[in-house]
Design an enzyme around this catalytic site. Structure first.
Site, PDB file in Angstrom:
ATOM      1  N   ALA A 165      35.283  -3.790 112.189  1.00  0.00           N
ATOM      2  CA  ALA A 165      35.509  -5.055 111.472  1.00  0.00           C
ATOM      3  C   ALA A 165      37.020  -5.244 111.326  1.00  0.00           C
ATOM      4  O   ALA A 165      37.548  -5.421 110.222  1.00  0.00           O
ATOM      5  CB  ALA A 165      34.800  -5.063 110.120  1.00  0.00           C
ATOM      6  N   LEU A 166      37.693  -5.174 112.456  1.00  0.00           N
ATOM      7  CA  LEU A 166      39.155  -5.106 112.458  1.00  0.00           C
ATOM      8  C   LEU A 166      39.805  -6.401 111.977  1.00  0.00           C
ATOM      9  O   LEU A 166      39.287  -7.494 112.192  1.00  0.00           O
ATOM     10  CB  LEU A 166      39.650  -4.788 113.875  1.00  0.00           C
ATOM     11  CG  LEU A 166      39.116  -3.476 114.470  1.00  0.00           C
ATOM     12  CD1 LEU A 166      39.717  -3.257 115.855  1.00  0.00           C
ATOM     13  CD2 LEU A 166      39.401  -2.280 113.571  1.00  0.00           C
ATOM     14  N   GLY A 205      45.532  -6.058 109.426  1.00  0.00           N
ATOM     15  CA  GLY A 205      46.025  -4.794 108.877  1.00  0.00           C
ATOM     16  C   GLY A 205      45.862  -3.670 109.910  1.00  0.00           C
ATOM     17  O   GLY A 205      46.792  -2.904 110.172  1.00  0.00           O
ATOM     18  N   HIS A 206      44.689  -3.619 110.541  1.00  0.00           N
ATOM     19  CA  HIS A 206      44.455  -2.593 111.568  1.00  0.00           C
ATOM     20  C   HIS A 206      45.378  -2.830 112.767  1.00  0.00           C
ATOM     21  O   HIS A 206      45.924  -1.882 113.328  1.00  0.00           O
ATOM     22  CB  HIS A 206      43.002  -2.660 112.066  1.00  0.00           C
ATOM     23  CG  HIS A 206      41.974  -2.322 111.050  1.00  0.00           C
ATOM     24  ND1 HIS A 206      41.076  -3.242 110.565  1.00  0.00           N
ATOM     25  CD2 HIS A 206      41.684  -1.152 110.421  1.00  0.00           C
ATOM     26  CE1 HIS A 206      40.272  -2.657 109.691  1.00  0.00           C
ATOM     27  NE2 HIS A 206      40.623  -1.398 109.582  1.00  0.00           N
ATOM     28  N   GLN A 232      30.350   8.793 104.115  1.00  0.00           N
ATOM     29  CA  GLN A 232      31.341   8.442 103.092  1.00  0.00           C
ATOM     30  C   GLN A 232      30.866   7.292 102.194  1.00  0.00           C
ATOM     31  O   GLN A 232      31.589   6.842 101.331  1.00  0.00           O
ATOM     32  CB  GLN A 232      32.703   8.139 103.713  1.00  0.00           C
ATOM     33  CG  GLN A 232      32.821   6.827 104.450  1.00  0.00           C
ATOM     34  CD  GLN A 232      34.181   6.680 105.111  1.00  0.00           C
ATOM     35  OE1 GLN A 232      34.488   7.365 106.076  1.00  0.00           O
ATOM     36  NE2 GLN A 232      35.020   5.791 104.605  1.00  0.00           N
ATOM     37  N   ASP A 279      44.558   1.993 101.035  1.00  0.00           N
ATOM     38  CA  ASP A 279      43.682   3.106 100.645  1.00  0.00           C
ATOM     39  C   ASP A 279      44.570   4.290 100.254  1.00  0.00           C
ATOM     40  O   ASP A 279      44.586   5.328 100.921  1.00  0.00           O
ATOM     41  CB  ASP A 279      42.748   3.454 101.812  1.00  0.00           C
ATOM     42  CG  ASP A 279      41.799   2.310 102.107  1.00  0.00           C
ATOM     43  OD1 ASP A 279      41.033   1.926 101.217  1.00  0.00           O
ATOM     44  OD2 ASP A 279      41.864   1.767 103.227  1.00  0.00           O
ATOM     45  N   GLN A 286      42.938   7.697  99.624  1.00  0.00           N
ATOM     46  CA  GLN A 286      42.480   8.272 100.892  1.00  0.00           C
ATOM     47  C   GLN A 286      43.654   8.923 101.620  1.00  0.00           C
ATOM     48  O   GLN A 286      43.561  10.034 102.143  1.00  0.00           O
ATOM     49  CB  GLN A 286      41.852   7.170 101.747  1.00  0.00           C
ATOM     50  CG  GLN A 286      41.668   7.526 103.211  1.00  0.00           C
ATOM     51  CD  GLN A 286      40.834   6.507 103.956  1.00  0.00           C
ATOM     52  OE1 GLN A 286      39.635   6.456 103.783  1.00  0.00           O
ATOM     53  NE2 GLN A 286      41.462   5.700 104.798  1.00  0.00           N
ATOM     54  N   SER A 340      38.297  -5.257 105.408  1.00  0.00           N
ATOM     55  CA  SER A 340      37.101  -5.666 106.165  1.00  0.00           C
ATOM     56  C   SER A 340      36.077  -6.293 105.232  1.00  0.00           C
ATOM     57  O   SER A 340      35.179  -7.006 105.668  1.00  0.00           O
ATOM     58  CB  SER A 340      36.477  -4.456 106.854  1.00  0.00           C
ATOM     59  OG  SER A 340      37.445  -3.803 107.613  1.00  0.00           O
TER      60      SER A 340
HETATM   61  O1  PAF Z   1      39.780   3.863 106.114  1.00  0.00           O
HETATM   62  C1  PAF Z   1      38.769   3.880 106.851  1.00  0.00           C
HETATM   63  O2  PAF Z   1      38.486   2.940 107.591  1.00  0.00           O
HETATM   64  C2  PAF Z   1      37.879   5.109 106.852  1.00  0.00           C
HETATM   65  O3  PAF Z   1      37.791   5.674 105.585  1.00  0.00           O
HETATM   66  C3  PAF Z   1      38.303   6.163 107.892  1.00  0.00           C
HETATM   67  C4  PAF Z   1      39.677   6.749 107.599  1.00  0.00           C
HETATM   68  C5  PAF Z   1      38.281   5.549 109.283  1.00  0.00           C
HETATM   69  C6  PAF Z   1      37.300   7.324 107.872  1.00  0.00           C
HETATM   70  O4  PAF Z   1      36.004   6.900 108.151  1.00  0.00           O
END
Ligand code: PAF
Length: 283
Positions: A32-33, A36-37, A61, A152, A155, A188
């Site tokens: 779902a880019l 940001g990606h 997750q 994130d 993360q 996303s």
């Molecule tokens: O940030 C994300 O999209 C996810 O948490 C990752 C780092 C791809 C791990 O599934």
């Protein structure tokens, strides 16, 4: 652009590239880019010889089954965007490829406070799931550098900790949050907002900016209460947490003594969409 779905194929392909001395940049995603990606892809392209993007909606997750089911899956569109952005390789494995039935899923590492506060508190098991898949993906891709957005933030802190702890030979590159023109952090999940919710959503970052302006001028606890009240002026919002914490340990801060380390974090439901954002308060 090359596309792989199996671990053995991508490993064989990359082994040859690595033997030639090529530097590999890696952008792990769940698809779902958005821009940001694509920003991470473009940074990786500038700094490496080859850029790989993985697209894998990691089931372990998600602590909420409905959230996993609702997560947007747009592989065909994502592949087009990646092709246009000059990404060299896309790795889109199935769940069975990453988690074969006969393999025990687990990770012995503990993250201390890092996965107990904020997202960790409200999404139990989430970061263990992230750490497991990121470690697996790093083992497969063996990148020189891996790119993660600061949206994130927690993360990113956990991944940096894991890499240090296991001495993984990869450089983690934190990248600034990319925002829409009205300040909303790209995510996303934004496509799930209704038009009315989307119009309200910029209030999240506006409030964080006001928190930044007031930081140091009000007591920490007062400032947090003020910000939650501000967001709740619109009844469509339900704040899950608004915390001010240390940028490395993520431990809550209750005074401005180490102000240069302070980051404000928020998680808020807008309708049934959960959004997160953060701001560094004294940078
Ligand atoms: O940030 C994300 O999209 C996810 O948490 C990752 C780092 C791809 C791990 O599934």
């Amino acid at each position: 652009m090359k596309q792989f779905t199996t671990i053995s194929e991508i490993k064989d392909y990359l082994k040859i590239k690595r033997e030639k001395g090529l530097k590999i940049g890696f952008v792990p995603t769940m698809g779902a880019l958005h821009d940001g990606h694509l920003h991470l892809i473009s940074r990786s392209k500038q700094e490496n010889d080859l850029t790989i993007c993985s697209i894998f909606v990691n089931p372990i997750q998600f602590n909420n089954k409905a959230d996993l089911e609702k997560y947007p899956r747009t592989l065909a569109r994502d592949s087009k965007l990646l092709e246009m952005s000059g990404c060299d390789i896309v790795f889109a494995p199935s769940s069975a490829e990453i988690y074969p039935e006969d393999e025990k899923i687990g990770l012995d590492q503990e993250f201390g406070m890092l996965d107990k506060v904020m997202e960790g508190k409200f999404r139990p098991g989430h970061f263990k799931g992230v750490a497991i898949v990121v470690k697996k993906l790093f083992d497969i891709v063996q990148p020189t550098r891996a790119y993660f957005g600061k949206k994130d933030f927690q993360q990113l802190a956990i991944i940096k900790y894991l890499v240090d702890l296991l001495k993984l030979p990869v450089e983690i590159i934190p990248c600034e949050t990319v925002r829409e023109s009205d300040g909303l952090a790209m995510s996303s999940r934004n496509i799930r907002l209704t038009i009315a919710e989307r119009n309200l959503a910029p209030k999240i970052y506006e409030t964080l900016q006001q928190v930044k302006n007031k930081a140091g001028k009000m007591a920490v606890r007062e400032l947090k209460t003020w910000a939650i009240k501000k967001i709740h002026e619109n009844s469509e919002f339900q704040v899950e947490y608004l915390e001010i914490g240390d940028k490395d340990t993520l431990a809550p801060i209750d005074s401005w003594h180490s102000r240069e380390r302070a980051v404000a974090f928020i998680a808020v439901f807008l309708g049934d969409v959960r959004l997160i954002d953060n701001i560094e308060l004294f940078s």
